[in-house]
Design a protein around this motif. Structure first.
Motif, PDB file in Angstrom:
ATOM      1  N   GLY A 168     -28.067  24.647  21.253  1.00 39.18           N
ATOM      2  CA  GLY A 168     -27.329  23.558  22.082  1.00 39.18           C
ATOM      3  C   GLY A 168     -28.452  22.951  23.021  1.00 39.18           C
ATOM      4  N   MET A 169     -28.416  21.733  23.442  1.00 37.83           N
ATOM      5  CA  MET A 169     -29.344  20.995  24.169  1.00 37.83           C
ATOM      6  C   MET A 169     -28.371  20.290  25.009  1.00 37.83           C
ATOM      7  SD  MET A 169     -32.544  18.615  23.992  1.00 37.83           S
ATOM      8  CE  MET A 169     -33.758  19.655  23.508  1.00 37.83           C
ATOM      9  N   GLY A 170     -28.366  20.492  26.224  1.00 30.85           N
ATOM     10  CA  GLY A 170     -27.567  19.671  27.280  1.00 30.85           C
ATOM     11  C   GLY A 170     -28.259  18.393  27.354  1.00 30.85           C
ATOM     12  N   LEU A 171     -27.753  17.237  26.948  1.00 33.25           N
ATOM     13  CA  LEU A 171     -28.417  16.101  26.836  1.00 33.25           C
ATOM     14  C   LEU A 171     -28.550  15.280  28.329  1.00 33.25           C
ATOM     15  CD1 LEU A 171     -29.304  13.242  25.653  1.00 33.25           C
ATOM     16  CD2 LEU A 171     -26.991  12.611  25.295  1.00 33.25           C
ATOM     17  N   GLU A 172     -27.697  15.486  29.327  1.00 31.66           N
ATOM     18  CA  GLU A 172     -27.764  15.282  30.491  1.00 31.66           C
ATOM     19  C   GLU A 172     -28.877  15.813  31.327  1.00 31.66           C
ATOM     20  OE1 GLU A 172     -23.565  14.032  29.353  1.00 31.66           O
ATOM     21  OE2 GLU A 172     -24.873  15.718  29.194  1.00 31.66           O
ATOM     22  N   ARG A 173     -28.872  17.008  30.929  1.00 34.08           N
ATOM     23  CA  ARG A 173     -29.949  18.003  31.714  1.00 34.08           C
ATOM     24  C   ARG A 173     -31.351  17.283  31.077  1.00 34.08           C
ATOM     25  NH1 ARG A 173     -28.258  24.378  32.564  1.00 34.08           N
ATOM     26  NH2 ARG A 173     -26.474  23.850  33.968  1.00 34.08           N
ATOM     27  N   MET A 174     -31.570  17.263  29.632  1.00 35.89           N
ATOM     28  CA  MET A 174     -32.560  16.650  29.207  1.00 35.89           C
ATOM     29  C   MET A 174     -33.228  15.343  29.765  1.00 35.89           C
ATOM     30  SD  MET A 174     -34.964  18.055  27.167  1.00 35.89           S
ATOM     31  CE  MET A 174     -36.537  17.517  26.671  1.00 35.89           C
ATOM     32  N   ALA A 175     -31.981  14.492  29.933  1.00 37.26           N
ATOM     33  CA  ALA A 175     -32.445  13.139  30.600  1.00 37.26           C
ATOM     34  C   ALA A 175     -32.868  13.305  31.859  1.00 37.26           C
ATOM     35  CB  ALA A 175     -30.913  12.565  30.592  1.00 37.26           C
ATOM     36  N   ALA A 176     -32.379  14.411  32.772  1.00 40.48           N
ATOM     37  CA  ALA A 176     -33.117  14.383  34.033  1.00 40.48           C
ATOM     38  C   ALA A 176     -34.428  14.717  33.792  1.00 40.48           C
ATOM     39  CB  ALA A 176     -32.257  15.595  34.807  1.00 40.48           C
ATOM     40  N   ILE A 177     -34.553  15.946  33.128  1.00 42.94           N
ATOM     41  CA  ILE A 177     -36.113  16.025  32.816  1.00 42.94           C
ATOM     42  C   ILE A 177     -36.980  15.088  32.317  1.00 42.94           C
ATOM     43  CG2 ILE A 177     -37.597  17.618  31.536  1.00 42.94           C
ATOM     44  CD1 ILE A 177     -35.315  19.875  31.362  1.00 42.94           C
ATOM     45  N   MET A 178     -36.529  14.363  31.235  1.00 41.11           N
ATOM     46  CA  MET A 178     -37.347  13.338  30.648  1.00 41.11           C
ATOM     47  C   MET A 178     -37.501  12.085  31.487  1.00 41.11           C
ATOM     48  SD  MET A 178     -38.499  14.460  28.052  1.00 41.11           S
ATOM     49  CE  MET A 178     -39.306  12.997  27.436  1.00 41.11           C
ATOM     50  N   GLN A 179     -36.632  11.986  32.754  1.00 41.57           N
ATOM     51  CA  GLN A 179     -36.816  10.969  33.491  1.00 41.57           C
ATOM     52  C   GLN A 179     -37.290  11.362  34.931  1.00 41.57           C
ATOM     53  OE1 GLN A 179     -32.735   9.108  33.546  1.00 41.57           O
ATOM     54  NE2 GLN A 179     -32.841   9.403  31.109  1.00 41.57           N
ATOM     55  N   HIS A 180     -37.774  12.706  35.029  1.00 38.66           N
ATOM     56  CA  HIS A 180     -38.713  13.146  35.885  1.00 38.66           C
ATOM     57  C   HIS A 180     -37.813  13.327  37.136  1.00 38.66           C
ATOM     58  CE1 HIS A 180     -42.388  12.344  34.070  1.00 38.66           C
ATOM     59  NE2 HIS A 180     -41.695  11.293  33.297  1.00 38.66           N
ATOM     60  N   LYS A 181     -36.610  13.866  36.864  1.00 42.80           N
ATOM     61  CA  LYS A 181     -35.683  14.291  37.970  1.00 42.80           C
ATOM     62  C   LYS A 181     -35.182  15.614  37.952  1.00 42.80           C
ATOM     63  CE  LYS A 181     -35.069   9.891  39.140  1.00 42.80           C
ATOM     64  NZ  LYS A 181     -35.384   9.116  40.191  1.00 42.80           N
ATOM     65  N   SER A 182     -34.614  16.086  38.930  1.00 43.93           N
ATOM     66  CA  SER A 182     -34.312  17.514  39.104  1.00 43.93           C
ATOM     67  C   SER A 182     -32.761  17.756  38.628  1.00 43.93           C
ATOM     68  CB  SER A 182     -34.645  18.345  40.250  1.00 43.93           C
ATOM     69  OG  SER A 182     -34.088  17.609  41.453  1.00 43.93           O
ATOM     70  N   TYR A 205     -45.725  13.525  31.548  1.00 40.85           N
ATOM     71  CA  TYR A 205     -45.164  13.312  30.318  1.00 40.85           C
ATOM     72  C   TYR A 205     -44.472  11.928  30.083  1.00 40.85           C
ATOM     73  CZ  TYR A 205     -41.224  15.425  32.943  1.00 40.85           C
ATOM     74  OH  TYR A 205     -40.258  15.831  33.723  1.00 40.85           O
ATOM     75  N   PRO A 206     -43.940  11.615  29.126  1.00 44.00           N
ATOM     76  CA  PRO A 206     -43.500  10.121  29.096  1.00 44.00           C
ATOM     77  C   PRO A 206     -41.849  10.293  29.761  1.00 44.00           C
ATOM     78  CG  PRO A 206     -43.615  11.234  26.744  1.00 44.00           C
ATOM     79  CD  PRO A 206     -44.294  12.135  27.594  1.00 44.00           C
ATOM     80  N   THR A 207     -41.572   9.045  29.827  1.00 42.93           N
ATOM     81  CA  THR A 207     -40.078   8.677  29.987  1.00 42.93           C
ATOM     82  C   THR A 207     -39.318   8.318  29.166  1.00 42.93           C
ATOM     83  OG1 THR A 207     -40.760   8.428  32.481  1.00 42.93           O
ATOM     84  CG2 THR A 207     -38.596   7.581  31.670  1.00 42.93           C
ATOM     85  N   MET A 208     -37.998   8.714  28.954  1.00 45.45           N
ATOM     86  CA  MET A 208     -36.965   8.473  27.791  1.00 45.45           C
ATOM     87  C   MET A 208     -35.790   8.395  28.423  1.00 45.45           C
ATOM     88  SD  MET A 208     -38.129  10.983  24.644  1.00 45.45           S
ATOM     89  CE  MET A 208     -37.526  10.039  23.230  1.00 45.45           C
ATOM     90  N   THR A 209     -34.994   7.256  28.019  1.00 45.76           N
ATOM     91  CA  THR A 209     -33.576   6.998  28.338  1.00 45.76           C
ATOM     92  C   THR A 209     -32.860   8.005  27.536  1.00 45.76           C
ATOM     93  OG1 THR A 209     -33.071   5.573  26.749  1.00 45.76           O
ATOM     94  CG2 THR A 209     -33.958   4.521  28.473  1.00 45.76           C
ATOM     95  N   THR A 210     -31.500   8.123  28.090  1.00 53.34           N
ATOM     96  CA  THR A 210     -30.530   9.206  27.433  1.00 53.34           C
ATOM     97  C   THR A 210     -30.176   8.521  25.992  1.00 53.34           C
ATOM     98  OG1 THR A 210     -29.229   9.678  29.499  1.00 53.34           O
ATOM     99  CG2 THR A 210     -28.206   9.932  27.387  1.00 53.34           C
ATOM    100  N   ALA A 211     -30.223   7.307  25.716  1.00 50.69           N
ATOM    101  CA  ALA A 211     -29.885   6.844  24.420  1.00 50.69           C
ATOM    102  C   ALA A 211     -31.048   7.369  23.527  1.00 50.69           C
ATOM    103  CB  ALA A 211     -29.809   5.445  24.442  1.00 50.69           C
ATOM    104  N   GLU A 212     -32.339   7.194  24.000  1.00 53.56           N
ATOM    105  CA  GLU A 212     -33.689   7.349  23.383  1.00 53.56           C
ATOM    106  C   GLU A 212     -33.788   8.841  22.935  1.00 53.56           C
ATOM    107  OE1 GLU A 212     -36.508   3.843  24.932  1.00 53.56           O
ATOM    108  OE2 GLU A 212     -36.272   5.978  25.810  1.00 53.56           O
ATOM    109  N   ILE A 213     -33.304   9.811  23.852  1.00 50.54           N
ATOM    110  CA  ILE A 213     -33.349  11.221  23.742  1.00 50.54           C
ATOM    111  C   ILE A 213     -32.217  11.805  22.592  1.00 50.54           C
ATOM    112  CG2 ILE A 213     -32.858  13.330  24.645  1.00 50.54           C
ATOM    113  CD1 ILE A 213     -33.444  12.195  27.456  1.00 50.54           C
ATOM    114  N   ARG A 214     -30.954  11.087  22.698  1.00 55.14           N
ATOM    115  CA  ARG A 214     -30.032  11.127  21.601  1.00 55.14           C
ATOM    116  C   ARG A 214     -30.505  10.916  20.341  1.00 55.14           C
ATOM    117  NH1 ARG A 214     -26.372   7.801  23.097  1.00 55.14           N
ATOM    118  NH2 ARG A 214     -25.338   8.908  24.575  1.00 55.14           N
TER     119      ARG A 214
END
Length: 884
Positions: A229-243, A5-14
């Motif tokens: 509520g969606m945790g932005l930092e958790r979503m950033a980890a997912i969208m950046q393929h981290k755990s 799936y694609p990668t997104m930065t924190t700012a892009e997710i927000r």
């Protein structure tokens, strides 16, 4: 993690999240301050906080719903932060809220559309939980295409939210991302709810649809509420393929800075040692920056204590990484680089934040050093292998700010374990005390008379900017002894609400007006006016009779208001002058504007010099003598900010504000957002005089000052004191300083002669002590309590003893200082030390008798204390210790 799936930065997710819900018809709300309007909350810890009144039905929303990105601070899990990848003190919560305008089917459909079509997360890696009995939500997810084996039912602890034992409540549905079998426990049937780290929860949908009663029944609310509520930092980890929470772009930029400063290496799956410290510093630096930017200052209780604890933990973990110099200022800059665009107030307050952080960092470094002295003393008193008591470890935590892991590390280095159970017991007692004193939760009840009245009555129309009095105002409510009454009889204290009033209610530091409310049947002599939930409440004593619905005259004390106005304008001039003299880090941190004086608290990191105080006074008086106009304009908040108007640090403003400018329109000396009343021209202030400058706490200074009549009265009092001094000294006023200096010189000369007599070779007291010296094993020992000396002068006594006694000699001498506190000194010649006398050991042993502690070298050691009555016991203890 595979890149399916694609990668997104924190700012892009927000941005993508907020734009998605705006397109669905939801109104975008900016993040509220971390300092909430709700008095039952310490800090904003969830997106729903700013919508509480909508949930309670006190406000209605014309839009279908709302969305926001709320900055949050939670500290209940502070000790876990860094030890896993999921806990943090600061985080951003993306939220979607609705109050009857969005159905459960819509909410779930929107969530599913966002995460699968916008974020493009693979459907096979998404898992959903629902409450055990919530078939309705289960069926909604199933109908959206979620496979049955990707829906898990969990119990009340996981999937049911309640405001309390009674009140609003409802089922939750959480959305998880599958990080992969390699991350999990390997157990067959592993699913959300398992204790392993395979499934990462990133979105929670709360359907507040019931109103639980005391009998346990749960009727439906008038309309269903939605809180997601969606945790932005958790979503950033997912969208950046981290755990891990800490492996997203924002946190990684801060962790890399920590690596650069410390030289340590970060390992993403290492949750101990240097990697843990790097996570803690990165997390805490964000919290510290946001808290200070929202008006929180370090302190010893409440929000200030939370801030100070986070800041100190960050400094401590910097020490663990070997960072000895101040470093947090660089983290403040780094946070601003990655988050300043989304949160402009970080940039606006950068100088202030860095100044406060620097001062606190220096202060805590000194505290760490002092705590280390105490810890070393405690460890030295332990037998080999003995545990450090839990009470001592708690003392280090509570008094010196030592985190327990620092105590454990130092103790282990000295060969001692720490009684963690004892420490935990002390902590539990402290937390129990804190809980007992804590306020209610976010849904606490405020059902006093003023809550009811503010719900029922319209906000008071304030006419006091342009009118000195009002004819025909109507009495809307009367309160006596906390209860609303229709009619009040004379002789009682009343609180009166009018539909309109010229009285200013105490706000923004300006004291409320006094004056008169007059009707055909009664009068109220108003002694104060306060604001309660938008209502202006006139407090005073009634004579005659007053009833709801009465028509009254209302007029304030003109002379007193004029004095208050002058002092309020002076606070604006003072603020601008302080910024000019001290720097842009100065921000107002509180004020009091009364008729006779003003008090102004501001952020600064050291006492003002006399030259700085004079410079500030001259600037303010320059503006007063220039007779500059004071102009008030009403405008939109954005226009006000664009005009350069100063907003008070940590203050919250509406969409329309009053802007008060002093001086020329194109280059005013001062321009601030302010709802108070002001002089029309600076000349009305007459004179400005600073009365005192002091500290009110770390990084906060206080100036008290006066203008016009108050300044003249202060100068008259000082002139009278100068005349009294001249009379007592029998000289002219201009001769007073020289006369005092001459007298001081005479006193010093007399004191020097007295001290020489007390401590010199001819001192009878010392001679008597020497004559009574004891014969120790290989040296003479002088024991004595002497009078009329300070602790520092005991060294002169030792010099005299050494001169008058030939051969090996030692002493233990004591005195009571001018302040009434005890002072001890032990000293010895080198020969006496060789014979067995150790001054440091003696002082360490006997100082407890005077309520103190001390130490030093074998040849000389000193101690102070609190209990002078213990001196005889201390000297007896020395005699016993030395076997005499």
């Amino acid at each position: 993690m595979s890149a399916d799936y694609p990668t997104m930065t924190t700012a892009e997710i927000r941005s993508a999240y907020l734009n998605f819900f705006k397109e669905k018809g939801c109104k975008l709300y900016p993040s509220s301050s971390l300092v909430p309007d709700d008095p039952s909350l310490l800090l904003a810890n969830a997106g729903m906080n700013q919508f509480k009144e909508y949930y309670q039905g006190k406000k209605t929303m014309k839009e279908i719903g709302a969305c926001s990105c709320q900055k949050c601070v939670r500290t209940n899990d502070i000790d876990i932060i860094g030890a896993d990848g999921r806990h943090a003190s600061f985080f951003e919560m993306l939220g979607n809220f609705a109050f009857g305008g969005v159905t459960k089917e819509q909410a779930c459909a929107w969530a599913y559309e966002l995460i699968t079509e916008v974020f493009k997360l693979p459907k096979e890696r998404l898992h959903f939980t629902v409450f055990t009995d919530d078939d309705e939500t289960h069926d909604v997810w199933r109908d959206l295409g979620v496979a049955e084996d990707h829906i898990t039912r969990l119990g009340e602890d996981d999937n049911f939210w309640a405001a309390g034992p009674t009140g609003p409540c409802g089922p939750c549905s959480e959305i998880y991302f599958d990080l992969g079998e390699e991350v999990g426990c390997g157990r067959e049937g592993c699913a959300p709810g398992c204790d392993c780290d395979r499934f990462l929860e990133f979105w929670n949908l709360v359907f507040t649809q019931f109103d639980r009663q005391e009998d346990g029944s749960m009727p439906e609310l008038p309309h269903r509420n939605l809180d997601t509520g969606m945790g932005l930092e958790r979503m950033a980890a997912i969208m950046q393929h981290k755990s891990s929470f800490f492996d997203g772009d924002v946190m990684q930029s801060l962790i890399k800075l920590g690596e650069e400063i410390s030289g340590a290496t970060y390992v993403d799956d290492d949750y101990s040692g240097a990697s843990r410290s790097l996570r803690i510093i990165a997390d805490h630096a964000r919290s510290v920056n946001f808290l200070i930017s929202d008006g929180v200052l370090p302190g010893n209780e409440g929000r200030g204590y939370v801030l100070r604890r986070l800041l100190r933990r960050a400094v401590f973990h910097g020490r663990l990484l070997g960072i000895e110099d101040a470093f947090l200022g660089r983290f403040i800059d780094a946070v601003n680089d990655v988050m300043g665009e989304a949160y402009p107030n970080l940039i606006e307050n950068a100088a202030l934040v860095k100044g406060i952080v620097s001062a606190e960092e220096e202060r805590f470094s000194n505290t760490l050093n002092n705590g280390r002295v105490y810890l070393d003393e405690q460890l030295a008193a332990l037998a080999a292998g003995e545990q450090l008591p839990g009470k001592a470890a708690f003392m280090l935590h509570d008094t010196f700010g030592f985190p327990i892991d620092l105590t454990v590390e130092i103790a282990e280095g000295a060969g001692h374990a720490v009684d963690i159970e004892g420490f935990d017991a002390e902590m539990a007692e402290q937390k129990a005390r804190a809980r007992a004193a804590a306020k209610g939760d976010a849904w606490g009840s405020f059902n006093d008379v003023w809550t009811e009245l503010s719900d029922e009555l319209p906000a008071t129309e304030f006419m006091g900017y342009d009118h000195e009095s009002v004819e025909g105002a109507r009495v809307l409510a009367i309160v006596v002894d906390g209860a609303r009454v229709k009619t009040a009889e004379g002789g009682v204290d009343v609180q009166v609400v009018l539909d309109r009033t010229p009285f200013y209610a105490e706000m923004g530091g300006q004291k409320g007006d006094r004056g008169l409310i007059d009707s055909d049947s009664g009068q109220v002599l108003v002694r104060d006016t306060v604001s309660k939930g938008g209502l202006y409440v006139h407090e005073g004593t009634l004579s005659g009779t007053l009833s709801e619905g009465d028509t009254v005259f209302a007029g304030y004390d003109l002379e007193r208001r004029a004095l208050v106005r002058r002092n309020h304008t002076a606070t604006h001039l003072l603020d601008a002058a302080l910024k000019e003299v001290l720097g842009d880090h100065v921000n107002q941190a509180g004020s009091l504007v009364a008729h006779d004086y003003l008090r102004f608290d501001f952020t600064h990191f050291e006492a003002l010099s006399s030259d700085q105080i004079k410079a500030v006074e001259r600037l303010v008086n320059r503006e007063i003598l220039a007779a500059k106009p004071v102009v008030t304009r009403v405008m939109g908040i954005e226009e006000a900010k664009a005009s350069g108007a100063v907003a008070l640090f940590g203050e919250k403003y509406g969409d329309v504000v009053r802007v008060v400018s002093v001086g020329e329109e194109d280059r005013p000396f001062s321009r601030e957002l302010c709802g108070g009343t002001h002089a029309a021209n600076t000349a009305e202030l007459g004179l400005f005089k600073i009365i005192s400058e002091s500290s009110t706490g770390s990084n906060i200074r206080r100036i008290e000052a006066a203008t016009s009549a108050g300044a003249i009265e202060w100068l008259e009092n000082r002139a009278a004191l100068a005349e009294q001094a001249a009379g007592a000294l029998k000289c002219r006023i201009d001769e007073v300083p020289a006369r005092i200096a001459s007298l001081q010189a005479d006193v010093r000369e007399v004191n020097q002669k007295l001290k020489a007599a007390l401590t010199g070779a001819s001192s009878d007291a010392i001679s008597s002590a020497i004559e009574g010296a004891l014969d120790a094993d290989g040296y003479k020992l002088v024991l004595a309590q002497l009078s009329g000396l300070e602790g520092s002068e005991l060294r002169n006594v030792w010099d005299t003893i050494r001169q008058k006694v030939s051969g090996p000699v030692a002493c233990v001498v004591a005195t009571v200082t001018e302040k009434g506190t005890p002072a001890l000194l032990a000293a010895a010649t080198d020969d006496a030390v060789s014979a067995g006398f150790k001054a440091g050991d003696v002082i360490k042993e006997i100082s407890a008798h005077v309520g103190g502690r001390g130490g030093g070298k074998p040849t000389m050691a000193q101690a102070g204390g609190k209990d002078a009555s213990g001196i005889p016991a201390a000297l007896d203890a020395a005699r016993a210790l030395l076997g005499l």
